[in-house]
Motif scaffolding. Sequence first.
Motif, PDB file in Angstrom:
ATOM      1  N   LYS A 191       0.830  -1.203   0.000  1.00 41.52           N
ATOM      2  CA  LYS A 191       0.000   0.000   0.000  1.00 41.52           C
ATOM      3  C   LYS A 191       0.864   1.252   0.000  1.00 41.52           C
ATOM      4  O   LYS A 191       1.659   1.475   0.906  1.00 41.52           O
ATOM      5  N   LYS A 192       0.688   2.070  -1.042  1.00 49.64           N
ATOM      6  CA  LYS A 192       1.352   3.378  -1.106  1.00 49.64           C
ATOM      7  C   LYS A 192       0.370   4.428  -0.592  1.00 49.64           C
ATOM      8  O   LYS A 192      -0.735   4.565  -1.124  1.00 49.64           O
ATOM      9  N   GLN A 211       7.987   0.001  -2.550  1.00 52.44           N
ATOM     10  CA  GLN A 211       7.466  -1.325  -2.903  1.00 52.44           C
ATOM     11  C   GLN A 211       8.585  -2.202  -3.459  1.00 52.44           C
ATOM     12  O   GLN A 211       8.631  -3.412  -3.204  1.00 52.44           O
ATOM     13  N   ASP A 244      -1.043  -3.719  -5.912  1.00 54.03           N
ATOM     14  CA  ASP A 244      -1.641  -2.720  -5.026  1.00 54.03           C
ATOM     15  C   ASP A 244      -2.633  -3.361  -4.063  1.00 54.03           C
ATOM     16  O   ASP A 244      -3.003  -4.537  -4.198  1.00 54.03           O
ATOM     17  N   GLU A 245      -3.126  -2.532  -3.133  1.00 55.56           N
ATOM     18  CA  GLU A 245      -4.019  -3.032  -2.094  1.00 55.56           C
ATOM     19  C   GLU A 245      -5.386  -3.444  -2.615  1.00 55.56           C
ATOM     20  O   GLU A 245      -6.105  -4.205  -1.951  1.00 55.56           O
ATOM     21  N   THR A 298       2.412  -2.332  -9.596  1.00 57.58           N
ATOM     22  CA  THR A 298       1.690  -1.303  -8.843  1.00 57.58           C
ATOM     23  C   THR A 298       1.588  -0.033  -9.690  1.00 57.58           C
ATOM     24  O   THR A 298       2.456   0.250 -10.520  1.00 57.58           O
ATOM     25  N   LYS A 345      -2.373   7.283  -9.421  1.00 57.39           N
ATOM     26  CA  LYS A 345      -3.368   6.439  -8.761  1.00 57.39           C
ATOM     27  C   LYS A 345      -4.809   6.878  -9.062  1.00 57.39           C
ATOM     28  O   LYS A 345      -5.707   6.042  -9.155  1.00 57.39           O
TER      29      LYS A 345
END
Length: 527
Positions: free
Chosen positions: A404-405, A414, A435-436, A497, A503
């Motif tokens: 998770k960023k 990451q 990613d999450e 990611t 994002k």
Amino acid sequence: MNPKLSWLFRLRPARRQGSTLPSRENNMFSDGTIDADDVIDLRSALALLEQNPGQLVTTDVPVDPLAELSGVYRYVGASGTVKRPTRVGPAMIFNKIKGYEGSRVLIGLLASRKRVALMLGSTPERLGFLLNDAVQHAIPPIVVDREKAVCQEVVHLASNPDFDIRKLLPAPTNTEEDAGPYFTMGMVYASDPETGESDVTIHRICVQGRDELSIYFVPGRHIDAFRMKAEAAGKPLPITISIGVDPAIEIGACFEPPTTPLGFDELSIAGALRKRPVELVDCLTVPARGIANAEIVIEGEILPNVRVREDQNTNTGKAMPEFPGYTGDSKAALPVIKVKAVTHRRDPIMQTVIGPSEEHVSMAGIPTEASILSMVERAMPGKLLNVYAHTSGGGKYLAILQFKKSAPADEGRQRQAALLAFSAFSELKHVIIVDEDVDLFDTNDVLWAMTTRYQGDVSTVFIPNVRCHPLDPSATPEFSPSITQAGNSCKVIFDCTVPFHLKDHFHRSKFKEVDVKRFLPDFDPAS
């Protein structure tokens, strides 16, 4: 119908009435129920599975332990990297083994992540966290009196002229070209001849004669370090091989450095998982200890300066199928175990495993996940949400990291997490980072991330010619000029990611949250 498969359709669920499995005096309660907290050995684990539909089947059809037994289970539930067709399925007990009156063989006990979670009182998604916590709260084993050790109910001494381990224990072969019968689920336990510190692990053990076994060590294994110390002093190394134990022991035995350094007794991880110490018992013939409630304990010594060709009895040039899905070459010179005795419970259950199966993934992969979680959490708390040591890598070669960023400064961390994963488990070859919002346990979702959030020229990191694992058939100089020695690999990070600054452009479609059970009352999202 394929005649080799016709009798599969006569399988039945493990029986409650007239079952060959444990009764009240063997850890099943009077009301017929048991849960993970009550599991203390293999029989109580089987009793737990017996009351959970779809987790255990038995058959009374006689089976040949030479290739046929594994050939059957390949279809029933092996999964993993086994040749297709296969599937995730129940564990299986063969009640009648040709040539071995009264013997039973269990296979596939750990060949389902869901089943492992059931036996450890967890969920499939949280197993890595459970194991990580167990390492941090280890409970050392204890020694009990022989009167309490059910593993010594029946004793066979190798000094008896009629002793022959080949006739005593139904060690299977996985294929028709195996070097010989193998013990594949033996917990090998020995102590450092200098410090007295003990270690338990699982190795490839081939039956070579009436009282001789060969043992294969991947370089760097701790018991091999003990063996080399003993051999340098010109002495044998006393060992035990415990077969048919609490599955918590089988999982805990597969941790590796740096999580469990030399001198760390992995039996203490099983102790933490069960919240009570593993019980050991002194051997009858060698200065070593076996697992007191094991189904079978082989007592013996690794002889100094004695080697044997692994396939000396078959000359196949092959060993047995290994976790990557290929049959390894036999070794020209392996250490020899001289068997001194075999002890066992009454009506013992032999336990075995198909090398390239989901069972190996459970044993090797869940400790791998725990090791990665531990190391990355110490370096960057809260960023690594979960880890999955994927089936296709046999639990060793491939890990999926869910990261998770939360801020621009997290970009690049990451990849640092991936580097730490390689440090936490040296045999890891590939890391995929997602990613999450990606389900790391769903391969389709992971490949979706690789398809829509990955560009090969900017999202791939190559680390060439790093030590990995000798059983990877591509890890040779002939395959890649970057490899200088067999067993080295080019380790790769696949960063799937979304760059943090992008994002907002990668939100998945949002669906309305509803209560499905209003429409389908029996709906189970976990099934």
